[in-house]
Design an enzyme around this catalytic site. Structure first.
Site, PDB file in Angstrom:
ATOM      1  N   HIS A 140       0.833  -1.211   0.000  1.00 15.76           N
ATOM      2  CA  HIS A 140       0.000   0.000   0.000  1.00 15.76           C
ATOM      3  C   HIS A 140       0.867   1.259   0.000  1.00 15.76           C
ATOM      4  CE1 HIS A 140      -3.298  -2.750   1.224  1.00 15.76           C
ATOM      5  NE2 HIS A 140      -2.332  -3.306   1.938  1.00 15.76           N
ATOM      6  N   SER A 261      14.987  21.092 -16.467  1.00 14.78           N
ATOM      7  CA  SER A 261      13.813  21.849 -16.887  1.00 14.78           C
ATOM      8  C   SER A 261      14.295  23.130 -17.534  1.00 14.78           C
ATOM      9  CB  SER A 261      12.958  22.163 -15.658  1.00 14.78           C
ATOM     10  OG  SER A 261      12.157  23.302 -15.909  1.00 14.78           O
ATOM     11  N   LYS A 267      15.993  20.878 -11.509  1.00 15.13           N
ATOM     12  CA  LYS A 267      15.265  19.647 -11.841  1.00 15.13           C
ATOM     13  C   LYS A 267      16.148  18.545 -12.417  1.00 15.13           C
ATOM     14  CE  LYS A 267      11.323  19.015 -11.558  1.00 15.13           C
ATOM     15  NZ  LYS A 267      10.164  19.510 -12.268  1.00 15.13           N
ATOM     16  N   GLU A 274       9.407   7.923 -17.064  1.00 11.47           N
ATOM     17  CA  GLU A 274       8.070   8.450 -17.383  1.00 11.47           C
ATOM     18  C   GLU A 274       7.651   8.071 -18.797  1.00 11.47           C
ATOM     19  OE1 GLU A 274       7.538  12.650 -15.418  1.00 11.47           O
ATOM     20  OE2 GLU A 274       9.595  12.372 -16.075  1.00 11.47           O
TER      21      GLU A 274
END
Ligand code: ARG
Length: 446
Positions: A140, A261, A267, A274
């Protein structure tokens, strides 16, 4: 209609398979006495010349033909004259198209298997290097019990092994020759289909000509295998996205696999993971698309079947990009031991506390509640579970002995789970061995 009818932009990539299948068919017709030796030789030579033209061709845009089969036959006839028209005797584009497609599919699946083996190897290799690192295991997404980092990594390798085994079965299923099925009803000439199969490197021939032209189960199973692999890669990717956040910080991806970024200088975006996660969407979509094309087809050949290729090509293309990228990402990532160590909370050993009492004969249902009471007591007093004194524990159950302090050691907890498939060093060693053997088995046949 022309735009709808045309499949050349999709099946262009099958030209080598079409030429190969056509050359074998010419030999088959020669053996059947339909082509003379001279005609067969002329056709073979012509197809060789067609192949050279296609090798040089810029792409399908240069041709106005309907599909790759019409291109090859038209070029052949333009090259050698009317004798080229003899090639299509006893053959239909229905058996011709799926023969080329299966030829392509066998190679494609073999290549995918190689990429999966490489990724499993990369994961296992990294797992080997993590010896001694114990990390939180989650259920979980809540800290559950400590596990070796290698155990987590290998948990992402086993699903890929199943994908490998699936693809091996797909390759076998693909390895059946439909040529000689004609449009649907077989071939009237005495073409030796077994010889044809041997010529083209197929192990078997289809046993029913109507099924032979209509069967795309192998394609659906290939696309399913790709979708399943995509889902597995997406899950691994999700681990990497999560574990590389500043909040977790367990994993640092290599510079080549992250991007900055354009706006925020700090970043390190986990793009490799992704994109992998995102690509799983189209892999699942391809499966849905193909299954829907196949559903409801009447017996024999139906033109709907022309829609079979895009799903397969796209799934193979997608995985051929995603798999090596993930292999590179896994090879280049770093596990940040300090962050992993810091994240281990003693509460993850509450189960071990309960198990401690079980070893002293307390029923687990009771010991579970008792350990739960200790967790709450620690929480109420603003301390970690490991900070409770022996007296406090004994107040809950007299069977807690002084050796209970040894429980608050994640490494010892991991070592105590020595069952097959468990987390002890020995169990892990067995797991490494079992995985290597299974991979060797699943890649044994070519
Ligand atoms: N281009 C087709 C394919 O990709 C084969 C065409 C068969 N055409 C036909 N009218 N039966 O599957």
């Amino acid at each position: 209609m022309e735009a709808l009818n045309r499949s050349l932009d999709v099946d262009w990539r099958l030209w080598r398979q079409d030429v190969r299948g056509s050359r074998a068919w010419a030999r088959g017709l020669e053996r059947a006495g339909i082509l003379s030796a001279a005609e067969a030789a002329e056709i073979d030579d012509g197809l060789g010349r067609v192949a050279r033209v296609l090798e040089e061709a810029a792409g399908p845009e240069a041709f106005a033909d309907e599909d790759i089969h019409t291109v090859v036959e038209r070029l052949l006839t333009e090259t050698i004259g009317p004798v080229g028209g003899k090639l299509h005797a006893g053959r239909s584009r229905n058996d011709q198209a799926v023969t080329g497609f299966r030829l392509w599919g066998k190679d494609a699946v073999r290549a995918l298997r190689g990429e999966i083996v490489a990724l499993i190897g990369a994961i296992a290799g990294r797992a080997r290097e993590t010896e001694g690192i114990v990390m939180p295991g989650y259920t979980h997404l809540q800290q559950a019990q400590p596990v070796p980092a290698a155990h987590w990594l290998l948990s992402r390798a086993w699903p890929l092994l199943r994908d490998l085994e699936h693809l091996r079965a797909v390759q076998r299923e693909c390895d059946v020759l439909p040529l000689g099925s004609g449009a649907l009803a077989g071939c009237p000439f005495e073409v030796d289909r077994e010889a044809l199969a041997a010529d083209l490197g197929f192990s078997r021939v289809t046993e029913n000509s109507m099924d032979g032209v209509g069967d795309r189960d192998w394609a659906a199973r290939l696309v399913f295998g790709a979708a399943m692999t995509g889902v597995h890669l997406s899950q691994l990717a999700e681990d990497l996205v999560l574990f590389s956040t500043s909040e977790f910080g367990f994993v640092r991806l290599g510079d080549g696999f992250t991007t900055g970024s354009s706006l925020m200088p700090q970043k390190r975006n986990p793009d490799v993971a992704e994109l992998t996660r995102g690509k799983s969407g189209r892999l699942v979509g391809n499966l849905t698309g193909l299954m829907t094309v196949l559903k409801g087809l009447p017996a024999g050949y139906n033109r709907d079947l022309q829609e079979d290729k895009e799903a397969v090509f796209d799934s193979v293309d997608t995985l051929s990009v995603v798999l090596p990228a993930m292999t590179g990402a896994v090879r280049g990532m770093e596990l940040v031991r300090e962050r992993i160590d810091d994240a281990l909370r003693p509460e993850m050993l509450a189960t071990d506390l309960a198990d401690h009492l079980v070893r002293r004969g307390v029923p687990f249902r009771e010991s579970h509640d008792l350990a739960g009471a200790l967790v709450r007591a620690a929480e109420a007093s603003g301390r970690e579970l490991s900070a409770l004194t022996l007296e406090e524990m004994r107040a809950v159950h007299p069977d807690f002995g002084p050796e209970v302090v040894a429980i608050f050691d994640a490494a010892a907890s991991v070592e105590s789970r020595a069952v097959r498939g468990g987390t002890s060093a020995e169990a892990l060693e067995d797991q490494f061995k079992a995985l290597a053997e299974a991979v060797a088995r699943a890649s044994s046949d070519p």
